[in-house]
Design an enzyme around this catalytic site. Sequence first.
Site, short mmCIF file in Angstrom:
data_model
loop_
_atom_site.label_atom_id
_atom_site.label_comp_id
_atom_site.label_asym_id
_atom_site.label_seq_id
_atom_site.Cartn_x
_atom_site.Cartn_y
_atom_site.Cartn_z
CG ASP A 10 -10.75 42.13 55.46
OD1 ASP A 10 -10.40 42.87 56.37
OD2 ASP A 10 -10.27 42.16 54.31
CE LYS A 70 -11.77 48.39 55.23
NZ LYS A 70 -10.98 48.74 54.03
CG MET A 124 -17.71 44.96 46.59
SD MET A 124 -16.22 45.88 47.07
CE MET A 124 -15.37 46.00 45.49
#
Length: 517
Positions: free
Chosen positions: A40, A62, A176
């Site tokens: 990732d 991402k 996040m």
Amino acid sequence: MMKKNKKGKVYIVGAGPGDAGLMTLKGIDCLREADVVIYDYLVSKDLLKYAKSDARFIYVGKQGGAHTLSQWQINDLLVKEAKAGNVVARLKGGDPFIFGRGGEEAEKLVANKISFEIVPGVTSAIAVPAYAGIPLTHRGLTSTVAFVTGHEDPTKEKSDINWSALSRIGTLVFLMGVKNIEKIVRELKDNGRSPKTPAALIRWGTTPRQKILEGTLADIVNLAKDRKFVPPAILIVGEVVALRDRLQWFDSKPLFGKGVVITRPEKQADDLAQLLIKEGATPIHFPTIKIVPPLSWRELDKAIKKLDDYDWLIFTSANGVAYFFERLSAKGKDIRDLKGIKICCIGPATARQVQDKGIRVDLIPGEFISEGILKSFARKKLKGKKILLARAAEARDVLPEGLKKLGARVDVATAYVTVTSGRKKNELEDLFNENQVDVITFTSSSTVNNFRKIMGSGFRLPEGVKIASIGPVTAATARKAGFPVDIHQEEYTMEGLVNALNAYFGKKSSGKRGKNK
């Protein structure tokens, strides 16, 4: 094509929060076993070096809403690779089961009857606050902590978060949480949390790029807008945030946040890089040279054939040691053939290479330069002694000429050649433009000369960028090439270079570059 007699398997591995040193030993073992590594965006690239040399790497990161592959495509990819008979290491930032969607990937593997294991990782929820000097629990302040996603599934009709209950918990960690910070702060205040409650946003935690924005629930939103604070970051809310003023340690290191360019050959850069990381710096690998074998081994082979003739063998670099012993083995000889020969090494790093082969080093000069070797030999009787000097093709004649003046007979044998690395100047120019470079380090004259070749004669050092060099010879070469030498040290080693950097920057920078208030 299915691999015969080999069953596929998937390791879903937590790769930690960013600092590669926080990866677990079991995670490293999985990497070493893997045929395919799927990783990732937030996974430290330094971890990839632990994979097998023939492993395939597939990036599925991402970033900012832009997905290389969607989650269902990643799930299908895991199945596909495992069914092809591959061992797959699926590296996920932090811990795979804490807001990492590792559970979804595991469910897909179960549905397809594929063997898998979960390897927990150090989650950013605990590591990032720790590196910021913020204890999530503290006697007298709070005994409760909650981890919350700041980015729920956008397809859900309503939030699963019980804001009323959450507001009563001592410490809150939102992963996040930057994009939805306005909603988070509003919900907490609407549900009874005091606007005076300390809050902190931490970006790129546990890495030298770490940046911290401190405030309260009353002003953290506006501060984030003013400072253009963007993901990836976590939000911490609670009285424990105030302890950071006393407990910060990571971003107080002398070199914290400093971008340091390493011009050494790539295979030799790790020792300096690790020393820099320990002091909080960001190593920037920009090798200007690479080490290759000479076009002909004639000189060295001739010398190895008559080793019995020599009284001394001198190494002026670790590269000379490596290629000498490689050639010694190629000619059917080993360390027993060095019996009776005394060995001199220019410095401790070169000496370690010899000692690692089980051979005692007889002489290391006080100054780790050619002149230092000559000073040491001046106190010895060299008349009639024969010396073999295994070194680079292009080197100063100071040493062989000086030894001859002392009465020795000297054979110089080319053990390796230094050539330009092939790196492009735009790689570094982009970092200059982004103000990511604070220091350029030179560890030999060849790194200086090839840096100048790569960057071109018209290159001018950007304002504020400092030059650090090892030893007077390298410093003189740098000045001749038009570079001011701002940082140099008396100990001509990698450790000495880092100590000099520490002394130069000292507490005047003390990591404040990574902290916003």
